[in-house]
Design a protein around this motif. Structure first.
Motif, PDB file in Angstrom:
ATOM      1  N   ARG A  44       0.833  -1.204   0.000  1.00 51.35           N
ATOM      2  CA  ARG A  44       0.000   0.000   0.000  1.00 51.35           C
ATOM      3  C   ARG A  44       0.871   1.258   0.000  1.00 51.35           C
ATOM      4  O   ARG A  44       0.570   2.224  -0.701  1.00 51.35           O
ATOM      5  CB  ARG A  44      -0.937  -0.008   1.222  1.00 51.35           C
ATOM      6  N   ARG A  45       1.962   1.207   0.749  1.00 52.57           N
ATOM      7  CA  ARG A  45       2.856   2.370   0.827  1.00 52.57           C
ATOM      8  C   ARG A  45       3.532   2.618  -0.521  1.00 52.57           C
ATOM      9  O   ARG A  45       3.674   3.760  -0.956  1.00 52.57           O
ATOM     10  CB  ARG A  45       3.917   2.127   1.916  1.00 52.57           C
ATOM     11  N   ILE A  46       3.929   1.538  -1.198  1.00 53.26           N
ATOM     12  CA  ILE A  46       4.584   1.661  -2.498  1.00 53.26           C
ATOM     13  C   ILE A  46       3.623   2.233  -3.538  1.00 53.26           C
ATOM     14  O   ILE A  46       4.025   2.975  -4.439  1.00 53.26           O
ATOM     15  CB  ILE A  46       5.135   0.290  -2.958  1.00 53.26           C
ATOM     16  N   SER A  47       2.336   1.888  -3.420  1.00 53.21           N
ATOM     17  CA  SER A  47       1.348   2.414  -4.377  1.00 53.21           C
ATOM     18  C   SER A  47       1.191   3.921  -4.242  1.00 53.21           C
ATOM     19  O   SER A  47       0.801   4.610  -5.184  1.00 53.21           O
ATOM     20  CB  SER A  47       0.000   1.721  -4.174  1.00 53.21           C
ATOM     21  N   GLU A  48       1.518   4.452  -3.055  1.00 53.38           N
ATOM     22  CA  GLU A  48       1.426   5.897  -2.816  1.00 53.38           C
ATOM     23  C   GLU A  48       2.699   6.623  -3.225  1.00 53.38           C
ATOM     24  O   GLU A  48       2.653   7.720  -3.782  1.00 53.38           O
ATOM     25  CB  GLU A  48       1.143   6.159  -1.325  1.00 53.38           C
ATOM     26  N   GLU A  49       3.848   6.015  -2.938  1.00 54.63           N
ATOM     27  CA  GLU A  49       5.146   6.614  -3.268  1.00 54.63           C
ATOM     28  C   GLU A  49       6.177   5.506  -3.440  1.00 54.63           C
ATOM     29  O   GLU A  49       6.375   4.691  -2.534  1.00 54.63           O
ATOM     30  CB  GLU A  49       5.602   7.582  -2.172  1.00 54.63           C
ATOM     31  N   VAL A  50       6.824   5.476  -4.597  1.00 57.85           N
ATOM     32  CA  VAL A  50       7.797   4.421  -4.883  1.00 57.85           C
ATOM     33  C   VAL A  50       9.160   4.808  -4.292  1.00 57.85           C
ATOM     34  O   VAL A  50       9.725   5.846  -4.658  1.00 57.85           O
ATOM     35  CB  VAL A  50       7.933   4.186  -6.401  1.00 57.85           C
ATOM     36  N   PRO A  51       9.693   3.996  -3.393  1.00 59.22           N
ATOM     37  CA  PRO A  51      10.990   4.313  -2.804  1.00 59.22           C
ATOM     38  C   PRO A  51      12.138   3.973  -3.755  1.00 59.22           C
ATOM     39  O   PRO A  51      11.948   3.249  -4.741  1.00 59.22           O
ATOM     40  CB  PRO A  51      11.039   3.416  -1.568  1.00 59.22           C
ATOM     41  N   ASP A  52      13.317   4.485  -3.446  1.00 58.38           N
ATOM     42  CA  ASP A  52      14.522   4.113  -4.202  1.00 58.38           C
ATOM     43  C   ASP A  52      15.063   2.775  -3.752  1.00 58.38           C
ATOM     44  O   ASP A  52      15.643   2.020  -4.539  1.00 58.38           O
ATOM     45  CB  ASP A  52      15.615   5.180  -4.037  1.00 58.38           C
ATOM     46  N   VAL A  53      14.880   2.483  -2.466  1.00 57.23           N
ATOM     47  CA  VAL A  53      15.390   1.248  -1.862  1.00 57.23           C
ATOM     48  C   VAL A  53      14.403   0.772  -0.802  1.00 57.23           C
ATOM     49  O   VAL A  53      13.788   1.584  -0.102  1.00 57.23           O
ATOM     50  CB  VAL A  53      16.773   1.456  -1.197  1.00 57.23           C
ATOM     51  N   ILE A  54      14.277  -0.544  -0.676  1.00 63.65           N
ATOM     52  CA  ILE A  54      13.478  -1.146   0.394  1.00 63.65           C
ATOM     53  C   ILE A  54      14.394  -2.005   1.255  1.00 63.65           C
ATOM     54  O   ILE A  54      15.173  -2.808   0.729  1.00 63.65           O
ATOM     55  CB  ILE A  54      12.351  -2.030  -0.173  1.00 63.65           C
ATOM     56  N   THR A  55      14.332  -1.829   2.585  1.00 63.28           N
ATOM     57  CA  THR A  55      14.961  -2.801   3.480  1.00 63.28           C
ATOM     58  C   THR A  55      13.863  -3.754   3.910  1.00 63.28           C
ATOM     59  O   THR A  55      12.799  -3.333   4.358  1.00 63.28           O
ATOM     60  CB  THR A  55      15.611  -2.138   4.712  1.00 63.28           C
ATOM     61  N   LEU A  56      14.122  -5.056   3.760  1.00 67.81           N
ATOM     62  CA  LEU A  56      13.060  -6.055   3.908  1.00 67.81           C
ATOM     63  C   LEU A  56      13.460  -7.150   4.880  1.00 67.81           C
ATOM     64  O   LEU A  56      14.493  -7.804   4.709  1.00 67.81           O
ATOM     65  CB  LEU A  56      12.753  -6.660   2.530  1.00 67.81           C
ATOM     66  N   ASP A  57      12.636  -7.341   5.898  1.00 63.66           N
ATOM     67  CA  ASP A  57      12.847  -8.427   6.859  1.00 63.66           C
ATOM     68  C   ASP A  57      12.551  -9.759   6.180  1.00 63.66           C
ATOM     69  O   ASP A  57      11.730  -9.846   5.258  1.00 63.66           O
ATOM     70  CB  ASP A  57      11.911  -8.217   8.060  1.00 63.66           C
ATOM     71  N   VAL A  58      13.200 -10.811   6.650  1.00 64.26           N
ATOM     72  CA  VAL A  58      12.992 -12.138   6.073  1.00 64.26           C
ATOM     73  C   VAL A  58      11.722 -12.779   6.617  1.00 64.26           C
ATOM     74  O   VAL A  58      10.880 -13.277   5.867  1.00 64.26           O
ATOM     75  CB  VAL A  58      14.211 -13.050   6.345  1.00 64.26           C
ATOM     76  N   GLU A  59      11.564 -12.780   7.937  1.00 64.16           N
ATOM     77  CA  GLU A  59      10.431 -13.461   8.568  1.00 64.16           C
ATOM     78  C   GLU A  59       9.407 -12.445   9.052  1.00 64.16           C
ATOM     79  O   GLU A  59       9.683 -11.640   9.935  1.00 64.16           O
ATOM     80  CB  GLU A  59      10.931 -14.313   9.737  1.00 64.16           C
ATOM     81  N   MET A  60       8.219 -12.493   8.453  1.00 63.46           N
ATOM     82  CA  MET A  60       7.154 -11.568   8.818  1.00 63.46           C
ATOM     83  C   MET A  60       5.815 -12.286   8.788  1.00 63.46           C
ATOM     84  O   MET A  60       5.684 -13.323   8.117  1.00 63.46           O
ATOM     85  CB  MET A  60       7.124 -10.373   7.851  1.00 63.46           C
ATOM     86  N   PRO A  61       4.796 -11.766   9.475  1.00 67.22           N
ATOM     87  CA  PRO A  61       3.468 -12.387   9.447  1.00 67.22           C
ATOM     88  C   PRO A  61       2.782 -12.154   8.097  1.00 67.22           C
ATOM     89  O   PRO A  61       3.134 -11.240   7.364  1.00 67.22           O
ATOM     90  CB  PRO A  61       2.726 -11.667  10.577  1.00 67.22           C
ATOM     91  N   HIS A  62       1.839 -13.005   7.787  1.00 69.73           N
ATOM     92  CA  HIS A  62       0.970 -12.894   6.596  1.00 69.73           C
ATOM     93  C   HIS A  62       1.693 -13.291   5.297  1.00 69.73           C
ATOM     94  O   HIS A  62       1.128 -13.990   4.464  1.00 69.73           O
ATOM     95  CB  HIS A  62       0.378 -11.487   6.442  1.00 69.73           C
TER      96      HIS A  62
END
Length: 359
Positions: A44-62
């Protein structure tokens, strides 16, 4: 003046989101545009504004980070830096992330440990800015941050080499350095080599524990034998030694035989392991018996060491800009005048074999 690197932090831990926001926001060249607790919030956040970089956790819910990464790379490619805790199982998962298109890997900073936090900040900011410069099309699967300490050279680990003639041995040693984009570039290079290729030493900027999983992955894909280096390992034909994360790797010589020394020590060129340390040790221990290769990566680690190898009579090669994910390390080495040949990634294996034949 170029704009700031805009970052979206995706992690289910509120404390990690807060810590990463703090670390990144301290750099005037980085702007954290938002945080998300799971991939759905991130989308949802990306649909509002596209970042240059994403830091992404490996283990998350859903939805786990790897699944989200694959969806992102297939639908809306954005440079992604995977963020993980220091675990053996996590390192295997992160190898999947690199295969799926992640640019690099960082460890989750240890909250409350001031020294580790300072060192984490240095690497996290440098990796994020490197990722922003990465060209996703160069991935085979689909100004550095101010440091809290002085940027040390290889002098901090071993003295400069004495440049002079050195007797040839019967074997050549290839020393290779890589950083951002290097995991897949190294895979392509090593897959192109025969089982009797010359002995090789590799420094790939990667955190502790992840290098063992990386070496294991490559060993299952290549004809050469690949392993994480251990102190005292001999350098043998058909074998590749990868420097362990958080340790420097040096080449040493006993008579006509070579082995590696694994040492702790300060960050050199802001890295541990450092390409500069490996290259300087090769200049000292092997001279013209060595070959140096510098590949895709951000920063200047390896540039000084490659110049020293060149002065000691080693044959030196740099990956070209067109095939580099980030043309930082090769560019700096070329600028210092220590590079004999500049070639595309697919030609590096041939250069190694040709040098071995000449030797």
């Amino acid at each position: 003046m170029p704009g700031k690197t805009r970052v979206l932090i995706v992690d289910d831990s509120a404390s990690i989101r807060q810590t990463l926001t703090m670390l990144l926001s301290e750099d005037p060249e980085i702007e954290v545009i938002g945080t998300a607790a799971d991939p759905f919030q991130a989308a949802r956040r990306i649909s509002e504004e596209v970042p240059d970089v994403i830091t992404l956790d490996v283990e998350m819910p859903h939805m786990d980070g790897i699944t989200f990464l694959r969806k992102l790379m297939s639908q809306h490619p954005i440079p992604v830096v995977m963020c993980s805790s220091l675990t053996e199982s996590g390192s295997e998962t992160l190898m999947q992330a690199l295969e799926a298109g992640a640019i690099d890997v960082i460890l989750k900073p240890k909250i409350g440990a001031a020294d580790h936090l300072a060192e984490s900040a240095e690497r996290v900011r440098a990796v994020v800015k490197a990722a922003a410069k990465a060209r996703l099309g160069k991935l085979r699967r689909f100004r550095p941050a101010e440091a809290p300490q002085a940027k040390l050279t290889a002098d901090a680990v071993l003295p400069p080499p004495k440049i002079g003639a050195m007797a040839k041995t019967t074997e050549m040693v290839a020393c290779i350095g890589a950083s951002t984009g290097g995991t897949e570039a190294l895979r392509e290079l090593l897959e192109a080599l025969p089982a009797n290729a010359p002995g090789m030493l590799i420094v790939q900027h990667m955190p502790e524990k992840f290098t063992a999983a990386f070496a294991k992955r490559l060993n299952g894909l290549c004809e050469v034998e690949v392993k994480e280096a251990e102190d005292g390992d001999p350098v043998l034909r058909g074998h590749v030694l990868i420097a362990p994360g958080d340790k420097h790797m040096l080449l040493e010589r006993r008579g006509a035989r070579y082995h590696v020394s694994i040492r702790s020590g300060p960050l050199v060129s802001r890295h541990r392991p450092s390409v500069d340390v490996l290259f300087r040790s090769a200049a000292r221990a092997a001279g013209s018996n060595a070959m140096g290769v510098i590949m895709t990566g951000m920063g200047d680690d390896g540039a000084r060491g490659m110049e020293e190898m060149h002065q000691a009579g080693a044959f030196t090669v740099a990956q070209d800009e067109a095939t580099s994910v980030v043309f930082g390390m090769p560019k700096e080495a070329i600028a210092r005048g220590g590079v004999d040949r500049i070639v595309p990634l697919e030609q590096i294996a041939r250069e190694i074999l040709a040098a071995d034949k000449r030797h």
